[in-house]
Scaffold this motif. Sequence first.
Motif, PDB file in Angstrom:
ATOM      1  N   ASP A  82       5.308   4.674  -3.471  1.00  0.00           N
ATOM      2  CA  ASP A  82       4.459   4.187  -4.564  1.00  0.00           C
ATOM      3  C   ASP A  82       3.967   2.763  -4.335  1.00  0.00           C
ATOM      4  O   ASP A  82       3.350   2.165  -5.227  1.00  0.00           O
ATOM      5  N   GLY A  83       4.258   2.201  -3.180  1.00  0.00           N
ATOM      6  CA  GLY A  83       3.832   0.834  -2.886  1.00  0.00           C
ATOM      7  C   GLY A  83       4.713  -0.249  -3.467  1.00  0.00           C
ATOM      8  O   GLY A  83       4.419  -1.438  -3.324  1.00  0.00           O
ATOM      9  N   MET A  84       5.825   0.151  -4.083  1.00  0.00           N
ATOM     10  CA  MET A  84       6.660  -0.810  -4.796  1.00  0.00           C
ATOM     11  C   MET A  84       7.988  -1.095  -4.093  1.00  0.00           C
ATOM     12  O   MET A  84       8.899  -1.663  -4.702  1.00  0.00           O
ATOM     13  N   VAL A 108       0.842  -1.192   0.000  1.00  0.00           N
ATOM     14  CA  VAL A 108       0.000   0.000   0.000  1.00  0.00           C
ATOM     15  C   VAL A 108       0.880   1.246   0.000  1.00  0.00           C
ATOM     16  O   VAL A 108       1.804   1.346   0.823  1.00  0.00           O
ATOM     17  N   PRO A 109       0.652   2.215  -0.895  1.00  0.00           N
ATOM     18  CA  PRO A 109       1.434   3.457  -0.871  1.00  0.00           C
ATOM     19  C   PRO A 109       1.326   4.159   0.480  1.00  0.00           C
ATOM     20  O   PRO A 109       0.276   4.135   1.124  1.00  0.00           O
ATOM     21  N   THR A 160       0.538  -1.962 -13.610  1.00  0.00           N
ATOM     22  CA  THR A 160       1.490  -1.738 -14.709  1.00  0.00           C
ATOM     23  C   THR A 160       2.921  -1.756 -14.204  1.00  0.00           C
ATOM     24  O   THR A 160       3.812  -2.354 -14.830  1.00  0.00           O
ATOM     25  N   LEU A 161       3.161  -1.110 -13.064  1.00  0.00           N
ATOM     26  CA  LEU A 161       4.507  -1.097 -12.490  1.00  0.00           C
ATOM     27  C   LEU A 161       4.968  -2.504 -12.138  1.00  0.00           C
ATOM     28  O   LEU A 161       6.142  -2.858 -12.331  1.00  0.00           O
ATOM     29  N   THR A 162       4.066  -3.324 -11.637  1.00  0.00           N
ATOM     30  CA  THR A 162       4.424  -4.684 -11.260  1.00  0.00           C
ATOM     31  C   THR A 162       4.735  -5.527 -12.497  1.00  0.00           C
ATOM     32  O   THR A 162       5.702  -6.291 -12.518  1.00  0.00           O
ATOM     33  N   VAL A 163       3.926  -5.383 -13.524  1.00  0.00           N
ATOM     34  CA  VAL A 163       4.206  -6.090 -14.785  1.00  0.00           C
ATOM     35  C   VAL A 163       5.569  -5.678 -15.326  1.00  0.00           C
ATOM     36  O   VAL A 163       6.369  -6.529 -15.759  1.00  0.00           O
ATOM     37  N   GLU A 164       5.854  -4.375 -15.306  1.00  0.00           N
ATOM     38  CA  GLU A 164       7.153  -3.882 -15.796  1.00  0.00           C
ATOM     39  C   GLU A 164       8.298  -4.449 -14.969  1.00  0.00           C
ATOM     40  O   GLU A 164       9.362  -4.785 -15.508  1.00  0.00           O
ATOM     41  N   GLU A 208       0.926 -10.232  -5.271  1.00  0.00           N
ATOM     42  CA  GLU A 208      -0.165  -9.274  -5.100  1.00  0.00           C
ATOM     43  C   GLU A 208       0.393  -7.855  -5.099  1.00  0.00           C
ATOM     44  O   GLU A 208       1.541  -7.623  -4.711  1.00  0.00           O
ATOM     45  N   HIS A 209      -0.460  -6.885  -5.500  1.00  0.00           N
ATOM     46  CA  HIS A 209      -0.014  -5.493  -5.565  1.00  0.00           C
ATOM     47  C   HIS A 209      -1.194  -4.561  -5.337  1.00  0.00           C
ATOM     48  O   HIS A 209      -2.360  -4.985  -5.350  1.00  0.00           O
ATOM     49  N   ASP A 210      -0.911  -3.300  -5.147  1.00  0.00           N
ATOM     50  CA  ASP A 210      -1.966  -2.294  -5.016  1.00  0.00           C
ATOM     51  C   ASP A 210      -2.721  -2.167  -6.336  1.00  0.00           C
ATOM     52  O   ASP A 210      -2.149  -2.392  -7.413  1.00  0.00           O
ATOM     53  N   ASP A 211      -4.000  -1.774  -6.253  1.00  0.00           N
ATOM     54  CA  ASP A 211      -4.778  -1.703  -7.501  1.00  0.00           C
ATOM     55  C   ASP A 211      -4.327  -0.583  -8.423  1.00  0.00           C
ATOM     56  O   ASP A 211      -4.777  -0.506  -9.565  1.00  0.00           O
ATOM     57  N   ALA A 212      -3.398   0.279  -7.941  1.00  0.00           N
ATOM     58  CA  ALA A 212      -2.874   1.349  -8.791  1.00  0.00           C
ATOM     59  C   ALA A 212      -1.508   1.013  -9.379  1.00  0.00           C
ATOM     60  O   ALA A 212      -0.953   1.816 -10.139  1.00  0.00           O
TER      61      ALA A 212
END
Length: 286
Positions: free
Chosen positions: A218-220, A194-195, A250-254, A243-247
């Motif tokens: 940014d939650g990353m 979570v950011p 794209t960042l997780t895929v990258e 799992e990742h934040d719903d925002a």
Amino acid sequence: MRRSGAMTLRQAIDSAAAQLAEAGIDSARCDAEQLAAHLAGTDRGRLRFLESPGEDFFWRFQHAVAARSQRVPLQHIIGTVGFGPVQLHVGPGVFIPRPETEAILEWAVAQPLPAHPVIVDACTGSGALAIALSRYWPGARVIGIDDSTEALAYARRNAEDTGVELVHADIGTAGLLPELDGRVDLFVSNPPYVPDDAVLEPEVTQHDPAHAVFGGPDGMAVIPTVVARAARWLRPGGLFAVEHDDATSTLTVECVNGTGLFEDVVARDDLAGRPRFVTARRGTRD
């Protein structure tokens, strides 16, 4: 909630639901019924058949409803939470598993794995994914990893009689469990994501451990570490889900694609239709 003289169970639940709704709890009726069922020692669906909940029920119910109205999580009051096929002990010091994470579980159990797979659950917390997956693959070696002493105390209690191995470590520790390099069949993780500036319910901000919730600006902050560990431990063809934040889909895929080591990278939604986790297959390149 008014004290009972001739108060019936239904009246007590109605009163509790109104009190919880006034406290801003969206699931007021459901929570009132779950608290009543827990204290009466029955299932929520059987409350209407209960003739008498016991002499001290109304007093205990009143105190439980008062705690919930102060936004103490329902799961802390009851002491357990359902996750897939298992009931888990939870309380202060451990992240409460959410229904969103069950989407990873559903995906995972639909995948073809060897008869005796090696499965890793990074940032295991209460042990939710590790223990649930061990139910579906009783012949698996399942390893749950977390850096929180408090969380692992719950995980050990939850993992009794399961064979799940629990490791107290930061997933980013250099040289961690080298015997797993290139040997894991399935690697799953629900890391803190979570950011930091997200506005959350009091149940989260006041009761979930911040270390298990927030993942940097940014939650990353943790996800790249999880991805790198998965890339190292998974065998060629091994499967990955994070799992990742719903925002940050794209960042997780990258991030996953950026390793150059994964194939079939897919962004997936949770049960409510929100982007929630990314899956991938470890390729054969090193």
